[in-house]
Design an enzyme around this catalytic site. Structure first.
Site, PDB file in Angstrom:
ATOM      1  N   HIS A  59    -153.065   5.028  60.778  1.00 39.14           N
ATOM      2  CA  HIS A  59    -153.497   6.419  61.146  1.00 39.14           C
ATOM      3  C   HIS A  59    -154.987   6.025  62.110  1.00 39.14           C
ATOM      4  CE1 HIS A  59    -151.040   9.288  59.687  1.00 39.14           C
ATOM      5  NE2 HIS A  59    -150.919   8.482  58.555  1.00 39.14           N
ATOM      6  N   CYS A  92    -151.955   6.778  66.607  1.00 37.35           N
ATOM      7  CA  CYS A  92    -152.593   7.701  67.458  1.00 37.35           C
ATOM      8  C   CYS A  92    -153.626   6.986  68.411  1.00 37.35           C
ATOM      9  CB  CYS A  92    -152.977   9.159  66.783  1.00 37.35           C
ATOM     10  SG  CYS A  92    -151.777   9.870  65.899  1.00 37.35           S
TER      11      CYS A  92
END
Lengths: 387, 587
Positions: free
Chosen positions: A146, A188
């Site tokens: 992440h 991301c």
């Protein structure tokens, strides 16, 4: 001016030798998952799919550094003990029977990752946990987890920044720890992670642009969570279908061209500007240069032989020139008009180029210090006179 | 002798192994023992040895080189390494295999005798050893640092035959990682140490998918010198895997592992129940004996005998009553033991080997399995108390037998669990009719205490108690502790899960030697809100910005009354223009 040109040519060949024979002799892979907890199953299966791919293409376990922050295969929540799947058809067990995890659990930290890259580890560190690369190593670095704008979270507890990564790569370059790097990241806002890199010979690619998320591909209802991310899924699809074995001629460019934004749901990024020769050269690199274990053999003897011959020839020239010089010195009285042979000057140059002694260094220091002192003196005089 | 036949058969087979191990060679044996409630204990044992002279000249044949070099480099005399998962259910399964000596606490446990004159030297070698093993076995053994290392006094005794001089110069260190997961990556290097690498012989049955689906599994590696009388000294490496498989669970197909409700017509009902009818069923499949084959339970069959084994030792043994019929693959020979309910099989050198245990007819009255032996002791340990500040530990130790049991109870506790040793107390509740008061018994029960208190962030608590339990009685051992508050950076990423506390190790001294380990405990420590620092940073930054801005304005700007200030140039110009106009008009 024949001699200086020849000298330059010799110097140029010796300087550009590494580039002229720019081939790697070994392949390494650093595969890093950075998320803990069961619901991040897909990040571990991303990493393990990559592990299976590089292993399929021949990189041995001893040259793969696998970092898994959590245990998914033997997790009590896993209905399939000892297995990790990256597809809901469950055709391929990624954990298998033969797996070596180098860093696991709490060992996966930013510090350990940077220490691994830069090889700044203690004496007690076992060889299997070190990245023992040299200036002939091609490294595939794959990260997933992440992340956000210029950072990637490790285990939900700490972050690595884009600058940290760039500095680590630079240190690797300074320490001659790689030949070429393919940096691949699935998170991301992944493209921000390689935006700060500044070291040469790196091709970078990421799954999504700034302010874009990377999405998971699909979930397995029996596993209960998403099993793989989109970007990795389509990378794997290409690698499985197009790169069947080591003889594959597919290039990095082919892989990048296979990215379909409508499938990946984000804009994958590439960076070629760090690569000498730019996009064309970078794109023409073979997939197997990074994902496979190509063992080019560097024949030391031949190179050295050529170099030795050159040096021998140079030595002969020098000897000849010295002889000439001696002759000329003896005939100094006779020679009224000196011909255009410049024996003294080039010989000096040769000496400077071959033996790098400390004397020269000291004289340079002294000259520098004197110049500096002179400047200070001038300034002091000037200010004194001004007042 | 109260030993039941099953254990004695295991013992005889291990005796057989140990007598055979006198010569240099390799042996392997798989012992299968059905347990109650359709469980199956599979004990794998692999032994290989090398002469000490060969070992010192680095001439490895059957002894694994990777391990041997680590041992030499770290000056290790004797090594014991355990990877354990799950809990041995002593109430149902009885005594442990190998008398518990091949078992570790949950997670990873390591103890070794290191050649060292001083403690500093021992620490340095321990660091080398743990790190090297962490690389070899893909486990975070490098996390065994000073805080997790203890030096047991009475609990562990060297198993090997050491000359007195070397043992006097060797230091025993013990480390444990209760949180460590055990998974396929640990089995892979384990199998690679075997001479047949798990490709042939009983090792070919070992598979991560079954091993880590077991109710209990323990992998052990023991290295020790063995000096047979009148022979050359050998260095022996023994690798053991014990696993308890649930037969019905193991028989599920790989592609359909999710348990789904059984169809009505497939249910096996207990017809003896009074309420049994076509619509009401009490399922009995769990209690009844099942037919199973080796291939069903392990997912594959044995791929022929390992050619390196000594032919004297049969590779597969099954402990079931002789009345139960077993079918084995062709080419194998059955050897029935005369004095115990055990039979062994010699495998053909090639071809797969499979065993079929038939279902027993319930009406025949034959025994389906060998009754498990009652263990010497039952041990349970749990936390008591509530809240985030204090807690207590209670260990319940039961002696079910007719003999007094003397044993050592050892705990290795983390430093953040501050033990109050003055609260250590024992209470005895006798199943026998003799009433006892705790004040009297406490002194009698605890014979000796070895204690090394913890130092914050430097070392953990080491507690060894020499206890004695009278027959047919239960002892409650309790003590209190205080929970420390850790520094922000000392919390692991999953701090809210809790902190694992290693299993207590019980070593019985009399009537015979055996080991028991309790389960590990999960200790909840007060954890901060980990996002709080960011809130604090944001708030402080805001406060600083506000106060700095105000102060800066006060310091830099000149504050004057509105009438004292300079007029703005536009205003003054306007005024001048106005003044001239009024003058003109007036003039």
């Amino acid at each position: 001016m024949l001699l200086p040109i020849r000298l330059l040519a010799v110097l140029a060949t010796s300087l550009f030798l590494p580039l002229a024979f720019a081939e790697h002799t070994n392949n390494w892979a650093v595969l890093v998952g950075t998320s803990r907890f069961w619901f991040n199953y897909r990040h571990l299966s991303n990493v393990l799919s990559m592990y299976r791919t590089v292993k399929r293409l021949g990189i041995p376990d001893s040259q793969i550094i696998l970092m898994l922050p959590d245990d998914m295969a033997c997790n009590p929540r896993n209905a399939f003990p000892g297995t990790v799947y990256s597809n809901s058809n469950r055709a391929m067990d990624l954990y298998g029977d033969n797996i070596e995890v180098d860093y696991r659990g709490y060992e996966v930290t930013v510090e350990n990752f940077i220490r691994l890259l830069t090889d700044r580890v203690g004496d007690e560190m076992p060889r299997s946990k070190r990245l023992l690369t040299d200036d002939k190593s091609n490294i595939l670095i794959y990260m997933t987890g992440h992340g956000g704008n210029e950072f990637l979270k490790f285990q939900d507890a700490e972050e690595i920044g884009a600058w940290d990564l760039a500095d680590a790569f630079q240190q690797m370059w300074e320490k001659k720890r790689y030949h070429e790097i393919l940096f691949m990241i699935d998170t991301c806002q992944a493209n921000t992670m390689f935006s700060r890199l500044y070291s040469p010979n790196i091709i970078a690619t990421g799954s999504s642009e700034l302010d874009q998320s990377s999405y998971s591909h699909h979930a397995d209802n029996d596993v209960g969570v998403a099993v793989i991310d989109r970007y990795t899924y389509y990378n794997l699809e290409f690698l499985e279908n197009q790169v069947k074995d080591l003889s594959s001629q597919k290039t990095v460019g082919d892989l990048f061209d296979s990215y379909d934004i409508s499938k990946i749901h984000s804009n994958p990024g590439m960076r070629y500007d760090l690569f000498p020769g730019g996009a064309d050269v970078a794109r023409s690199r073979l997939i197997t240069d990074f994902f496979g274990n190509i063992q080019n053999v560097e024949v030391d003897q031949k190179e050295n032989g050529a170099l030795e011959e050159e040096l021998l020839e140079l030595g002969r020239t020098i000897a000849m020139l010295r002889q000439k010089e001696a002759d000329e010195a003896s005939q100094y009285n006779n020679a009224t008009s000196v011909p255009a042979s410049q024996p003294t000057e080039p010989v000096k140059h040769v000496r400077g180029a071959t033996a790098l002694t400390d004397d020269n260094w000291w004289t340079k220091k002294v000259v520098g210090a004197t110049a500096l002192a002179g400047c200070i003196g001038l300034w002091a005089l000037g200010s004194f006179l001004e007042t | 002798m109260r030993f039941s036949s099953s254990i004695s058969s295991l013992l005889t087979s291990s005796l057989l192994l140990s007598t055979a191990s006198a010569s240099s060679g390799y042996h392997e044996q798989l012992n299968l023992r059905p347990l109650p409630l359709s469980n199956l204990l599979a004990s794998f044992n692999f032994r290989s040895n090398t002469s000490l002279a060969d070992f010192e000249s680095q001439n490895f044949r059957l002894f694994p080189r990777s391990l041997g070099q680590i041992l030499q480099y770290a000056g290790t005399r004797e090594l014991h390494l355990r990877f354990t998962l799950g809990r041995w259910d002593a109430e149902n399964w009885g005594a442990r295999p190998w008398d518990g000596t091949r078992e570790g606490g949950t997670g990873v446990e390591l103890w070794a005798w290191l050649d060292a004159e001083t403690d500093e030297e021992a620490d340095a070698k321990w660091l080398t050893l743990t790190n090297a093993l962490s690389g070899l076995f893909c486990a975070s053994l490098n996390f065994i640092d000073e805080t997790r290392t203890i030096r047991p006094v009475v609990s562990f005794q060297a198993e090997g035959d050491h000359p007195n001089t070397t043992l006097a110069n060797a230091k025993l260190l013990h480390g444990v990682l209760p949180h460590e997961v055990v998974c396929t990556e640990n089995l892979t290097p384990f199998l690679k140490l075997l001479p047949c690498k798990g490709k042939a012989g009983i090792g070919s049955l070992l598979d991560g998918h079954k091993l880590f689906d077991a109710s209990f599994q323990s992998m052990a590696i023991d290295v020790r010198p063995v000096c047979p009388p009148g022979g050359e000294c050998l260095l022996e490496v023994e690798q053991t895997i014990d696993m308890v498989l649930d037969i019905s669970r193991s028989k599920r197909p790989r592609d359909n592992l999710i348990p789904r409700p059984i169809q009505g017509h497939e249910l096996v009902c207990d017809t003896s129940k009074s309420y049994h009818s076509d619509s009401v069923c009490f399922p009995v499949d769990h209690l009844q004996s099942q037919e199973w084959t080796l291939e069903q339970v392990f997912g594959k069959s044995i791929k022929g005998a390992c050619p390196l084994t000594e032919p004297g030792v049969p590779p597969v043994c099954v402990d079931v009553p002789h009345s139960r019929s077993i079918f084995a693959s062709e080419g194998s020979t059955e050897i029935k033991s005369q004095h115990s309910d055990s039979r062994c099989y010699k495998l053909a050198s090639e071809g797969d080997f499979n065993l079929v245990l038939t279902q027993l007819d319930a009406s025949s009255g034959d025994k389906e399995l060998v009754e498990p032996e009652q263990p010497l002791l039952y041990a349970d340990r749990s936390f008591t108390g509530y809240g985030q500040e204090h807690g207590g530990v209670q260990a319940i130790l039961t002696n079910p037998g007719d003999e007094e049991v003397e044993f050592v109870y050892m705990e290795s506790l983390p430093w953040f669990m501050r033990v109050y040793l003055h609260t250590l107390s024992t209470r005895i509740s006798a199943a026998s009719s003799i009433p006892t008061t705790s004040a009297e018994t406490s002194a009698e029960i605890i014979k000796e205490i070895y204690y090394r208190p913890a130092l914050d962030r430097e070392r953990g608590t080491q507690l060894e108690l020499l206890l004695r339990i009278p027959p047919k009685s239960t002892v409650f051992l309790t003590y209190d502790f205080e929970k420390s508050i850790l520094r922000y950076t000392e919390y692991p990423p999953d701090a809210n899960r809790g902190f694992d506390v290693a299993a207590a190790v019980i070593t019985t001294l009399s009537p015979r030697k055996m080991n028991i380990r309790t389960t590990s405990l999960l200790l909840y420590l007060p954890t901060p809100d980990f996002s709080m620092p960011y809130n604090v940073i944001i708030f402080t930054s805001t406060a600083i910005a506000l106060s700095f801005g105000g102060l800066y304005n006060i310091l830099v700007r000149q504050i004057v009354g509105a009438d004292e200030g300079f007029e703005s140039p536009v205003k003054s110009k306007l005024k001048r223009v106005l003044a001239t106009i009024t003058r003109r008009l007036a003039g």
